[in-house]
Design a protein around this motif. Structure first.
Motif, mmCIF file in Angstrom:
data_model
loop_
_atom_site.group_PDB
_atom_site.id
_atom_site.type_symbol
_atom_site.label_atom_id
_atom_site.label_comp_id
_atom_site.label_asym_id
_atom_site.label_seq_id
_atom_site.Cartn_x
_atom_site.Cartn_y
_atom_site.Cartn_z
ATOM 1 N N SER A 41 -7.342 -1.232 -4.399
ATOM 2 C CA SER A 41 -6.624 -2.169 -3.459
ATOM 3 C C SER A 41 -7.935 -2.921 -2.562
ATOM 4 O O SER A 41 -8.914 -2.587 -2.621
ATOM 5 N N PRO A 53 0.796 -1.272 0.187
ATOM 6 C CA PRO A 53 -0.133 -0.002 0.120
ATOM 7 C C PRO A 53 0.896 1.316 -0.039
ATOM 8 O O PRO A 53 0.552 2.468 -0.715
ATOM 9 N N PHE A 100 -2.179 -4.749 -5.290
ATOM 10 C CA PHE A 100 -2.327 -3.161 -5.184
ATOM 11 C C PHE A 100 -2.250 -2.613 -6.541
ATOM 12 O O PHE A 100 -1.181 -3.023 -7.023
ATOM 13 N N LEU A 129 1.864 2.123 -3.538
ATOM 14 C CA LEU A 129 0.722 2.685 -4.210
ATOM 15 C C LEU A 129 0.484 4.071 -3.829
ATOM 16 O O LEU A 129 0.155 4.861 -4.653
ATOM 17 N N THR A 137 -6.757 4.101 -8.326
ATOM 18 C CA THR A 137 -6.126 2.939 -7.524
ATOM 19 C C THR A 137 -7.136 1.929 -7.005
ATOM 20 O O THR A 137 -8.379 2.205 -6.562
#
Lengths: 420, 200
Positions: free
Chosen positions: B55, B33, B162, B36, B53
């Motif tokens: 996740s 994370p 991710f 990202l 994005t």
């Protein structure tokens, strides 16, 4: 109790039960403001009380009512602080740790308020109609069958015993919560958070009943024929709202004077602002719940209380309360921007505190003069007088210890708190 | 013109349109994370706007890194609340004053006091319904078709991976340069997604 944290001598106990630990505070959390912080409110307080003393000499009934208004205002703040601290411990709140020392310091006002409450007891005959003995005497022309039926509850010895119990209970819980937290500053005893939760649990359960009955006894029994079971909640709603305003104002003042600059962030203010808004609405919800049922039931012994507040000029005061305590703040506080713009939030906090006082005034003053609405000079002077002394004792106590609970295990979470 | 506005509005819901050559965009996988989050900030700073994005769980600070700003959902709620309040007032007045007036213990046909609970409830009801519906609309949900699902690797997004996706509809988009940017930021398994609007 560890070596570094000692109890204070008994004479000082009323102001602060603990010896000053300011020198052991982390430099970032040390009080660094001048003594003016408590001397100025003390001066205002003494000036206000001197003016009120003139009122006592010239018109003692007016003085007692004015004094009760100011005293109830301070009591409401302390009750609000009491519940705020308790809820933070019970929920293991993380966000509020950096500002928790403010209400924690405030709850030690209970013993001082008990002493400041002595004039209320002296004025009981003027304040509380049910203290008149002839009401209960069937041969007297003042005999009141309704009040005679309430005699077993509304009589002076039982009243005094109840009020004494309320204050002993509040003082006990506050003593535990305040001293445990101050002790924790220099004593990393891992048992402290658990003890804080334990006393909070007792304080919440019993305290809810105590506050409700305190509101019944001290405020509702001013009009002894009238009754409303929600009255205690009404008192709580206003007090919980006003403690948010106090925390906002104290935080802003501290930061203006260079303390806790990086510790209290806009995110904390925004959450306090949300609470301020929420409990403004909650107050209105409770106030309206009380009003609507009485309006619907339309029973004379209940409606008379509102009738007193809706004629002879009191209708204007009631309108100000409705507008100033709910409608305008609702619109002014609803936005996110207002809670993150500190001058504005500070202004709203002062506004809401004024309205909290006005609410107390609106509850108490019509009992004295239902036929003639008036705002006396002594109402204002007693408010400034009592609140000045109250605020001075608070600021003085606050300056004697670390500004935040510096060893609280959740402090770091509060320091890094964000809400966006 | 209208089409352009429509596609810009859809882009705020992260619904992007494929370009003429069926090019939909580039998707890159990131290891964790933190990477990202960093990549999202860098992509935004590079001038991209049509990117998203993905996740398995919410990442703290992602909206800030992506430059999403505050949602307008609050205003939708306010609008719903005002509509609810007006509707309830109108309804209470019409029912008790016009349609079916009944005298109840001498009280006025229409009075504010007993109407306030209804006004309050309808305010809350319409405000909360419009919040939920508004939230779905602003997010472009429900969305049964998403060209990213053409990538088998992307399916791991609900599990342990991710992803950052840059859409071809972005003004800055250039297949080679965008792929290089994602690679430089630490992206792995960089895939080009094509969307012809037909089944495989």
């Amino acid at each position: 109790m560890s070596e570094t944290v000692k109890r204070n001598n008994p004479l000082f106990w009323l102001i602060d039960p603990m010896r000053s630990t300011a020198s052991q505070a982390d430099p970032a959390y040390r009080y660094s403001w001048s003594q003016m912080a408590w001397m100025l409110p003390l001066a205002i307080g003494i000036a206000g009380l001197v003016v009120s003393a003139v009122g006592w000499a010239t018109n003692s009934q007016q003085f007692y009512f004015s004094y009760l208004i100011g005293w109830a205002f301070c009591l409401a703040l302390t009750v609000g602080a009491y519940f705020f601290v308790i809820i933070q411990h019970l929920t293991k709140a993380r966000w509020s740790v950096v500002i928790r020392r403010i209400p924690e310091t405030l709850i030690w006002s209970f013993p001082l308020l008990a002493v400041l409450g002595i004039p209320v007891l002296l004025g009981m005959h003027d304040l509380y109609h049910w203290t008149h003995h002839d009401l209960f005497d069937p041969t007297s022309e003042n005999y009141d069958a309704v009040l005679a039926g309430k005699e077993s509850y509304l009589n002076t010895p039982f009243f005094l015993a109840r009020v004494a119990f309320y204050f002993i209970f509040w003082t006990f819980i506050s003593f535990k919560l305040y001293t445990l937290s101050v002790r924790q500053d220099n004593d990393p005893d891992p048992a402290i958070p658990k003890l804080q939760r334990k006393y909070s649990a007792i304080g919440l359960g019993v305290g809810a009943i105590v506050v409700s009955f305190a509101a019944f006894d001290i405020l509702m029994s001013l009009d002894p024929h009238w009754f409303s079971t929600i009255f205690g909640v009404y008192f709580f709603a206003g007090s919980f709202m006003s403690i948010m305003a106090v925390m906002i104002l104290v935080s802003i003042t501290l930061q203006k004077n260079g303390m806790l600059k990086n510790e209290i962030k806009l995110d904390h203010y925004q959450d306090l602002g949300k609470f301020l808004f929420a409990f403004t609405v909650f107050w209105a919800y409770i106030a309206f719940s009380q009003y609507m049922l009485i309006w619907y039931g339309n029973l004379p012994e209940e409606t008379v209380w509102f009738r007193h507040r809706m004629e002879h000029g009191w209708e204007g005061y009631s309108a100000v309360l409705l507008l100033g305590h709910f409608i305008l703040p609702f619109m002014l506080l609803i936005g996110r921007w207002g809670k993150r713009w500190l001058p504005y939030l500070g202004f709203m906090a002062i506004w809401m505190l004024t309205m909290q006082w006005f609410d107390m005034f609106w509850l108490i003053k019509p009992v004295m003069e239902a036929e003639h609405a008036s705002l006396s000079l002594y109402d204002i002077s007693s408010w400034f007088g009592l609140f000045g002394v109250f605020a001075a004792a608070f600021m003085y106590r606050f300056s004697r210890h670390a500004l935040v609970p510096q060893r609280d295990p959740r402090l770091h979470k509060s320091l890094s708190f964000t809400n966006s | 013109m209208l089409n352009q506005i429509a596609s810009e509005v859809k882009a705020t819901m992260s619904i992007y349109e494929a370009q003429e050559d069926a090019l939909y965009g580039v998707v890159a996988e990131f290891a964790h994370p933190g990477e990202l989050l960093h990549a999202a900030g860098a992509v935004r700073e590079a001038g991209y706007r049509h990117f998203d994005t993905h996740s398995p769980f919410p990442i703290h600070g992602m909206d800030k890194a992506m430059g999403l700003g505050n949602s307008i959902i609050g205003f939708i709620t306010l609008g719903g609340g005002i509509i609810g309040l007006s509707l309830a007032t109108l309804m209470q007045w019409w029912m008790s004053e016009v349609s079916y007036p009944i005298n109840i213990s001498g009280k006025p046909f229409f009075a504010v006091e007993p109407s306030i609970p209804i006004m309050f409830e309808l305010t809350v009801l319409i405000a909360s319904l419009s919040t939920v519906i508004g939230m779905f609309a602003l997010n472009g949900l429900p969305r049964p078709y998403n060209p990213l699902f053409y990538s088998t690797n992307f399916l791991r997004v609900t599990d342990d991976a991710f992803f950052l996706h840059i859409a071809a509809s972005d003004k800055q988009f250039d297949l080679g340069a965008t792929q290089k940017l994602l690679k430089d930021l630490g992206g792995k398994n960089i895939e080009t997604i094509r969307d012809s609007g037909e089944e495989d």
